[in-house]
Structure formats: C-alpha cells, structure tokens
Motif scaffolding. Structure first.
Motif, PDB file in Angstrom:
ATOM      1  N   LEU A 128      48.993  42.116  23.370  1.00  0.00           N
ATOM      2  CA  LEU A 128      49.788  41.007  24.040  1.00  0.00           C
ATOM      3  C   LEU A 128      49.084  39.729  24.075  1.00  0.00           C
ATOM      4  CD1 LEU A 128      52.011  42.964  26.449  1.00  0.00           C
ATOM      5  CD2 LEU A 128      52.398  42.605  24.042  1.00  0.00           C
ATOM      6  N   GLY A 129      47.733  39.769  24.038  1.00  0.00           N
ATOM      7  CA  GLY A 129      47.178  38.446  24.231  1.00  0.00           C
ATOM      8  C   GLY A 129      46.831  38.117  25.496  1.00  0.00           C
ATOM      9  N   LYS A 130      46.948  39.223  26.206  1.00  0.00           N
ATOM     10  CA  LYS A 130      46.832  38.866  27.856  1.00  0.00           C
ATOM     11  C   LYS A 130      45.661  39.607  28.695  1.00  0.00           C
ATOM     12  CE  LYS A 130      51.880  38.398  28.512  1.00  0.00           C
ATOM     13  NZ  LYS A 130      51.694  37.150  28.947  1.00  0.00           N
ATOM     14  N   LYS A 131      45.465  39.057  29.803  1.00  0.00           N
ATOM     15  CA  LYS A 131      44.381  39.827  30.406  1.00  0.00           C
ATOM     16  C   LYS A 131      44.783  40.922  31.161  1.00  0.00           C
ATOM     17  CE  LYS A 131      42.152  35.386  31.924  1.00  0.00           C
ATOM     18  NZ  LYS A 131      41.587  34.629  33.113  1.00  0.00           N
ATOM     19  N   GLU A 132      43.640  42.017  31.135  1.00  0.00           N
ATOM     20  CA  GLU A 132      44.293  43.390  31.825  1.00  0.00           C
ATOM     21  C   GLU A 132      44.787  43.300  33.051  1.00  0.00           C
ATOM     22  OE1 GLU A 132      40.937  46.318  31.969  1.00  0.00           O
ATOM     23  OE2 GLU A 132      40.127  45.297  29.876  1.00  0.00           O
ATOM     24  N   ASN A 133      44.623  42.287  33.810  1.00  0.00           N
ATOM     25  CA  ASN A 133      45.344  42.325  35.215  1.00  0.00           C
ATOM     26  C   ASN A 133      46.834  41.912  35.247  1.00  0.00           C
ATOM     27  OD1 ASN A 133      43.185  43.240  36.687  1.00  0.00           O
ATOM     28  ND2 ASN A 133      42.578  41.220  37.413  1.00  0.00           N
ATOM     29  N   ALA A 134      46.837  41.133  33.990  1.00  0.00           N
ATOM     30  CA  ALA A 134      48.439  40.990  33.588  1.00  0.00           C
ATOM     31  C   ALA A 134      49.333  42.027  33.200  1.00  0.00           C
ATOM     32  CB  ALA A 134      48.271  39.250  32.704  1.00  0.00           C
ATOM     33  N   VAL A 135      48.590  42.673  32.523  1.00  0.00           N
ATOM     34  CA  VAL A 135      49.457  43.738  31.881  1.00  0.00           C
ATOM     35  C   VAL A 135      49.444  44.946  33.009  1.00  0.00           C
ATOM     36  CG1 VAL A 135      49.126  45.852  30.328  1.00  0.00           C
ATOM     37  CG2 VAL A 135      48.361  43.633  29.762  1.00  0.00           C
ATOM     38  N   LYS A 136      48.635  45.039  33.859  1.00  0.00           N
ATOM     39  CA  LYS A 136      48.914  45.723  34.948  1.00  0.00           C
ATOM     40  C   LYS A 136      50.085  45.428  36.028  1.00  0.00           C
ATOM     41  CE  LYS A 136      44.189  47.495  35.369  1.00  0.00           C
ATOM     42  NZ  LYS A 136      43.048  47.460  36.251  1.00  0.00           N
ATOM     43  N   ALA A 137      50.126  44.209  36.005  1.00  0.00           N
ATOM     44  CA  ALA A 137      51.153  43.561  36.893  1.00  0.00           C
ATOM     45  C   ALA A 137      52.472  43.741  36.069  1.00  0.00           C
ATOM     46  CB  ALA A 137      50.874  42.063  37.324  1.00  0.00           C
ATOM     47  N   LEU A 138      52.598  43.709  34.628  1.00  0.00           N
ATOM     48  CA  LEU A 138      53.929  43.604  34.215  1.00  0.00           C
ATOM     49  C   LEU A 138      54.174  45.136  34.138  1.00  0.00           C
ATOM     50  CD1 LEU A 138      52.920  41.470  30.911  1.00  0.00           C
ATOM     51  CD2 LEU A 138      55.099  41.237  32.363  1.00  0.00           C
ATOM     52  N   GLN A 139      53.320  46.093  34.019  1.00  0.00           N
ATOM     53  CA  GLN A 139      53.945  47.432  34.042  1.00  0.00           C
ATOM     54  C   GLN A 139      54.239  48.029  35.456  1.00  0.00           C
ATOM     55  OE1 GLN A 139      50.870  50.240  32.615  1.00  0.00           O
ATOM     56  NE2 GLN A 139      51.765  51.806  33.945  1.00  0.00           N
ATOM     57  N   PHE A 140      53.589  47.386  36.533  1.00  0.00           N
ATOM     58  CA  PHE A 140      53.988  47.466  37.977  1.00  0.00           C
ATOM     59  C   PHE A 140      55.456  47.109  38.192  1.00  0.00           C
ATOM     60  CE2 PHE A 140      54.371  46.243  42.480  1.00  0.00           C
ATOM     61  CZ  PHE A 140      54.066  47.473  43.039  1.00  0.00           C
ATOM     62  N   ARG A 141      55.610  45.677  37.647  1.00  0.00           N
ATOM     63  CA  ARG A 141      56.961  45.325  38.085  1.00  0.00           C
ATOM     64  C   ARG A 141      58.087  45.920  37.276  1.00  0.00           C
ATOM     65  NH1 ARG A 141      53.851  40.262  38.019  1.00  0.00           N
ATOM     66  NH2 ARG A 141      54.396  39.775  35.939  1.00  0.00           N
ATOM     67  N   ALA A 142      57.676  46.180  35.977  1.00  0.00           N
ATOM     68  CA  ALA A 142      58.839  46.733  35.125  1.00  0.00           C
ATOM     69  C   ALA A 142      58.923  48.328  35.831  1.00  0.00           C
ATOM     70  CB  ALA A 142      58.306  47.233  33.678  1.00  0.00           C
ATOM     71  N   LEU A 143      58.065  49.002  36.212  1.00  0.00           N
ATOM     72  CA  LEU A 143      58.523  50.288  36.951  1.00  0.00           C
ATOM     73  C   LEU A 143      59.179  50.194  38.257  1.00  0.00           C
ATOM     74  CD1 LEU A 143      55.184  52.613  36.151  1.00  0.00           C
ATOM     75  CD2 LEU A 143      57.172  52.448  35.035  1.00  0.00           C
ATOM     76  N   GLN A 144      58.661  49.285  39.023  1.00  0.00           N
ATOM     77  CA  GLN A 144      59.522  48.904  39.981  1.00  0.00           C
ATOM     78  C   GLN A 144      60.902  48.508  39.834  1.00  0.00           C
ATOM     79  OE1 GLN A 144      57.418  50.341  42.791  1.00  0.00           O
ATOM     80  NE2 GLN A 144      57.847  48.586  43.881  1.00  0.00           N
TER      81      GLN A 144
END
Length: 218
Positions: A170-186
C-alpha cells in the motif's frame, strides 16, 4: 567460479508465468484466488457476479502479466488487487448504479470447488434465510469500511501477509497499516455486534407496613 545465485521462489514463479508457463500461472491463480474473490464478493450483490468478475480479473492477469515490472510478491499482490478494484468500478460504471451492500463470504477455501460452489448443502429454507441475514449484515459492515481498510483486511486475513508486506503493498508505514487494521476490526465489531443499552430498573415504591401505617395514624 562464483556460485550462481538462485532466484527467490516467487521471482522464479513470476518469471515462469511471464513466459506463459501454465503451471506457474495456475500456481498464481490458486495463491491469490481466495483474496481476490473475497475482495470482489464484498462489493457484489450476487455470488455469481463475484465469480464472473473474479474470472475476469485473472484473465486480465494472464493478459498483462508480461507488463508487470515488479518481482516482489507484495508488489504483484498490490497490482492484482488494483485490477480487482478497477474491475469492480468498471462493472458499476457500466451499469450506472452504486454497489449494493453485500458481504465478504466468511470462508477460507482450499480449492477452486470450495470457492466457486454456488449451492448450499443444506436446503432447509429456514437455514438459507438465516445465512442470507448474516450475509447482509457482514455486507453492510464491510461496505462501511474505507477502501484502504478493506485492502488491509483482505491482505492480512485472506492473503495472510504480515504487516511489513502489506505496508509495501500500500506504500504506507507499518504503524499506519496497524492503525488501519485496528480501526477496521473495531468498526466491524461495532457494526456486527452493537452493544445494547443497559436498561435501568425502575425503583418501585415499597409498600407501607402495618406497623408504619399505625405509627402515622397516631
């Protein structure tokens, strides 16, 4: 003589597929089929449409694989997901309508028959109605997510990539991916399992005892 360096297994597979090797193309198809079908099924009103568009994506893969510049698995997955995204968008553009709320089939298929099966083993109408209700609920939840959140979930949960690989895709930083996953699951948790407000019990007036009433009369 210096020892010849062997290419990475995926590099070798991709190079073979570029040359039209049937076994290599079939291996890519089997590897990415669950994720691509799951991504498309989350945007289609009917399973049969998802199957048709999935076939279209892999046909485009075969036709354009010689143009892919990346040799990295993450880059190839990103390219294939982009084709899926454009294919879905083209479907709705051609029919001048918005995507209906449909669900991501909660399956982890292991073969083409598992993925492309269109009939339920259980023909009980009550069971089928329950499945449709669950399908619609998951659909609404998936469509409430952003496009990036959907891509992260598909890449992490269906394709099984780690955070670093998804970040490269996705061309993003790892922390950004973790945040996206966390928000999606929430968001999915909140939409699929909404918390019911706790009803406060109304306090009933305690009955006046005889002894109390006699004291009041005196």
């Amino acid at each position: 003589m210096p020892q010849q360096e062997h290419p990475h297994p995926f590099d070798h597979l991709l190079n073979q597929a570029r040359q039209g090797d049937g076994e290599a193309l079939g291996a890519l198809y089997r590897q990415f089929l669950p994720g691509i079908f799951g991504y498309i099924a989350a945007r289609m009103p009917e399973r049969s449409l998802a199957e048709d568009l999935t076939s279209e994506v892999f046909l485009k893969m075969v036709e354009g694989i010689h143009k892919v510049r990346t040799n990295d698995e993450a880059g190839f997955a990103a390219w294939l997901l982009r084709i899926a995204q454009l294919t879905v968008a083209g479907y709705y553009r051609g029919r001048e309508k918005q995507p209906l709320l449909v669900s991501l089939t909660p399956i982890r298929p292991t073969s083409e028959e598992d993925i492309l099966a269109t009939h339920y083993a259980d023909d009980d109408p009550v069971h089928i109605a329950e499945i449709r209700d669950e399908w619609q609920s998951v659909v609404q939840a998936m469509n409430a997510l952003t496009e990036e959140q959907r891509q992260v979930l598909v890449s992490r949960l269906l394709l099984g990539y780690d955070v670093a690989t998804v970040a490269r895709m996705l061309g993003k930083k790892e922390n950004a991916v973790k945040a996206l996953q966390f928000r999606a699951l929430q968001s999915l948790q909140r939409l699929l399992h909404p918390t019911k407000p706790v009803k406060q019990k109304s306090r009933r007036a305690r009955p006046i005892s005889r002894r109390t009433s006699q004291k009041q009369e005196r």
